[in-house]
Scaffold this active site. Structure first.
Site, short mmCIF file in Angstrom:
data_model
loop_
_atom_site.label_atom_id
_atom_site.label_comp_id
_atom_site.label_asym_id
_atom_site.label_seq_id
_atom_site.Cartn_x
_atom_site.Cartn_y
_atom_site.Cartn_z
N GLU A 83 0.81 -1.21 0.00
CA GLU A 83 0.00 0.00 0.00
C GLU A 83 0.85 1.26 0.00
OE1 GLU A 83 -2.18 -0.89 3.72
OE2 GLU A 83 -1.02 0.74 4.60
N CYS A 96 3.57 8.59 0.42
CA CYS A 96 4.19 7.73 1.43
C CYS A 96 4.27 6.33 0.84
CB CYS A 96 3.33 7.74 2.70
SG CYS A 96 3.92 6.60 3.96
N CYS A 103 6.94 -6.62 7.39
CA CYS A 103 8.05 -6.05 8.16
C CYS A 103 8.42 -7.02 9.27
CB CYS A 103 7.61 -4.72 8.76
SG CYS A 103 8.90 -3.86 9.69
N CYS A 107 7.34 -3.84 15.97
CA CYS A 107 6.88 -2.77 16.87
C CYS A 107 5.47 -3.10 17.37
CB CYS A 107 6.88 -1.43 16.15
SG CYS A 107 8.53 -0.90 15.68
N CYS A 110 2.15 -1.45 15.77
CA CYS A 110 2.10 -1.29 14.31
C CYS A 110 1.40 -2.46 13.63
CB CYS A 110 3.51 -1.14 13.77
SG CYS A 110 3.57 -0.90 11.99
N GLY A 150 7.23 -1.53 6.21
CA GLY A 150 8.61 -1.98 6.06
C GLY A 150 9.62 -1.11 6.75
N GLU A 151 10.81 -1.66 6.92
CA GLU A 151 11.93 -0.91 7.50
C GLU A 151 12.92 -0.64 6.37
OE1 GLU A 151 12.98 0.81 10.13
OE2 GLU A 151 14.81 1.00 8.97
N SER A 182 12.28 7.10 7.03
CA SER A 182 11.97 6.87 8.44
C SER A 182 12.49 5.50 8.87
CB SER A 182 10.45 6.94 8.62
OG SER A 182 10.10 6.66 9.95
N SER A 205 12.34 6.81 14.52
CA SER A 205 11.20 6.43 15.36
C SER A 205 11.69 6.14 16.76
CB SER A 205 10.51 5.20 14.76
OG SER A 205 10.04 5.50 13.48
N LEU A 206 11.40 7.05 17.66
CA LEU A 206 11.95 6.96 19.01
C LEU A 206 10.93 6.31 19.96
CD1 LEU A 206 14.53 7.82 20.46
CD2 LEU A 206 13.49 10.05 20.87
N HIS A 207 9.79 6.97 20.13
CA HIS A 207 8.64 6.43 20.87
C HIS A 207 8.83 6.19 22.35
CE1 HIS A 207 7.06 6.26 16.93
NE2 HIS A 207 7.56 5.09 16.58
N ASN A 281 -2.28 5.46 16.47
CA ASN A 281 -3.46 5.00 15.75
C ASN A 281 -3.87 3.66 16.32
OD1 ASN A 281 -4.53 6.55 13.43
ND2 ASN A 281 -2.37 6.61 12.91
N CYS A 324 -0.50 3.12 8.89
CA CYS A 324 0.40 2.00 8.63
C CYS A 324 -0.24 0.62 8.49
CB CYS A 324 1.38 1.91 9.79
SG CYS A 324 3.00 2.37 9.29
#
Ligand code: SAH
Length: 338
Positions: A83, A96, A103, A107, A110, A150-151, A182, A205-207, A281, A324
Site C-alpha cells: 500500500e 508515502c 516487516c 513494533c 504497528c 517496512g523498515e 523513516s 522512530s523513538l517512541h 493510531n 500503517c
C-alpha cells in the site's frame, strides 16, 4: 543510466537509445516496452525477450471524504500486495511508500508487522508506487516519505538505488530535500547513509525516552542501545547538515506522562532536531489507546518549554484506513477467507 548504457551497448545499440529508454521509464513513466514508440519494433522485441519490465498493478484506490488523502493498494508481479498513500498539503503532494512487503521489526503498536516480513521491495517497485500515483491522480508528486510498510534500512541497497533514481535529473528529479526516510534505528545503516551525504531527511522512530521503555514498544531496542542510536543521529547531522526528525507515537498511559516529556527533552537536549508527536493510531489487534487531546497538548508544551521543537502530526485519511498497514492487512484477511 550508466548501467543502462552498458546493457544497451551489449545489445549492439547506440548510447542515445539508453537515454530514450531511461526517459520512457523514469520521465514518461511507461508501463511496458510497447509504449516506447521511438524505439524500433525489433529493439522492443529484443528488450522484451531479455528483460522483465516491472510495474505495479493498481487493485484499489480509496479517497478520503475528509481531507482528500488517497490510499492505494498495488499488486506486485508475484501476487503480493502493498500500500501507498497520497497526501495533499499546501506545499505540494506527498506520497508515502512501502519499502518492504510486511516487516520483521515487530513494533508493538504497528499493523504492518503483524504478519512478519514477506520480502524486500525492488528499487523499481518502490519507484512505481510514485509513478503510478502520479499517473492515476494526474497530479505532480513533489515530496516522498519512506514511511509506509517496512523498515527501509533493512532493505538498504535497494533503498539507495531507489533514492538515486528518484532524485536523478533525468527522472522525476524530486529534490533530495523533499525526501524523508523513516527508520526504527538500525545504527550501522544510519551511519552508512550519513556517509552517502545525501540531502534527505532522516526520521527516527523513538517512541520512548529510555532504553527500558523503548524495549517494551520496539523489539529492535534489544539490538541497539538508545545511546548508540542517538549517537548515530548526531553523526547523520554532522555529515549531512540535515536536522533530524524524531517520531514519537503517544500511547495513552504508556509514554505520555510529564516525566516522559521531561526525560525526552533531556535526551534530545543539544541535538539539532524536531519532534513529531503522533497520537497512536489504534490497531484492532493491539489494545493501545490515544491519550486525550489535552495530554497531547501538554506533552508538546513541556517539550517546547525545554527548548525542544515539537509539532503534533495532523491525522489524515482516518476514514480510509490511512495508517500503517491497515488497508493491506484487511485485504489479505479478506482474500484468505474467500
Ligand atoms: N520502519 C520505519 C518506517 C515505517 S513506520 C520506522 O520504524 O520508522 C512509520 C512510522 O509510523 C514510524 O514512526 C512508526 O513507529 C509509526 N507507526 C506505526 N504504527 C503506528 C500506529 N499504530 N500509530 C502511530 N504511529 C505508528
Amino acid at each position: 543510466m550508466e548501467e543502462l548504457t552498458d546493457e544497451i551497448a551489449a545489445l549492439g545499440e547506440k548510447p542515445f537509445r539508453a537515454k530514450q529508454l531511461y526517459q520512457w521509464m523514469h520521465q514518461k513513466l511507461a508501463d511496458g516496452f510497447d509504449e516506447m514508440t521511438n524505439l524500433s519494433a525489433s529493439l522492443r522485441g529484443r528488450l522484451k525477450e531479455s528483460y522483465d519490465y516491472i510495474h505495479l498493478e493498481p487493485v484499489d484506490r480509496k479517497i478520503s471524504a475528509l481531507d482528500g488523502t488517497e490510499k492505494y493498494l498495488f499488486r506486485l508481479g508475484d501476487g503480493n500486495v502493498i500500500e501507498s498513500v497520497l497526501m495533499r498539503y499546501h506545499h505540494g503532494n506527498s506520497v508515502c511508500i512501502s519499502s518492504q512487503a510486511g516487516c520483521r521489526m515487530g513494533c508493538r503498536f504497528c499493523a504492518s508487522t503483524i504478519g512478519g516480513l514477506t520480502r524486500n521491495l525492488l528499487p523499481s517497485e518502490m519507484l512505481d508506487q510514485i509513478y503510478q500515483i502520479q499517473k492515476i491522480s494526474g497530479e505532480r508528486v513533489s515530496n516522498v516519505v519512506v514511511m509506509g510498510t517496512g523498515e527501509p534500512l533493512d532493505n538498504y541497497e535497494n533503498l539507495l538505488r531507489f533514492l538515486r533514481i528518484l532524485t536523478n535529473e533525468h527522472g522525476l528529479h524530486i529534490s533530495q530535500r523533499n525526501v524523508t526516510v523513516s527508520t526504527c534505528g538500525i545504527v550501522e545503516k544510519i551511519r552508512a547513509l550519513a556517509d552517502e551525504r545525501l540531502q534527505i531527511t532522516l526520521a527516527l522512530s523513538l517512541h520512548a525516552s529510555n532504553q527500558e521503555k523503548r524495549k517494551q514498544l520496539m523489539p529492535v531496542a534489544y539490538q541497539y542501545e538508545l545511546r548508540d542510536v542517538l549517537d548515530a543521529c548526531r553523526y547523520y547531522f554532522e555529515r549531512t547538515g540535515r536536522r533530524i526528525t524524531f517520531e514519537y507515537s503517544l500511547v495513552g498511559g504508556v509514554n505520555d506522562t510529564d516525566t516522559d516529556a521531561k526525560e525526552l527533552a533531556g535526551l534530545l537536549a543539544g541535538l539539532n532536531c524536531h519532534v513529531n508527536l503522533i497520537p497512536v493510531n489504534p490497531v484492532r489487534e493491539r489494545d493501545f489507546v490515544q491519550p486525550d487531546r489535552s495530554v497531547v497538548l501538554a506533552f508538546q508544551k513541556k517539550l517546547e518549554q525545554r527548548g525542544i521543537n515539537a509539532t503534533i502530526r495532523r491525522e489524515m485519511g482516518r476514514d480510509i484506513a490511512g495508517a500503517c498497514g491497515q488497508l493491506r492487512k484487511s485485504y489479505l484477511e479478506k482474500s484468505q477467507t474467500e
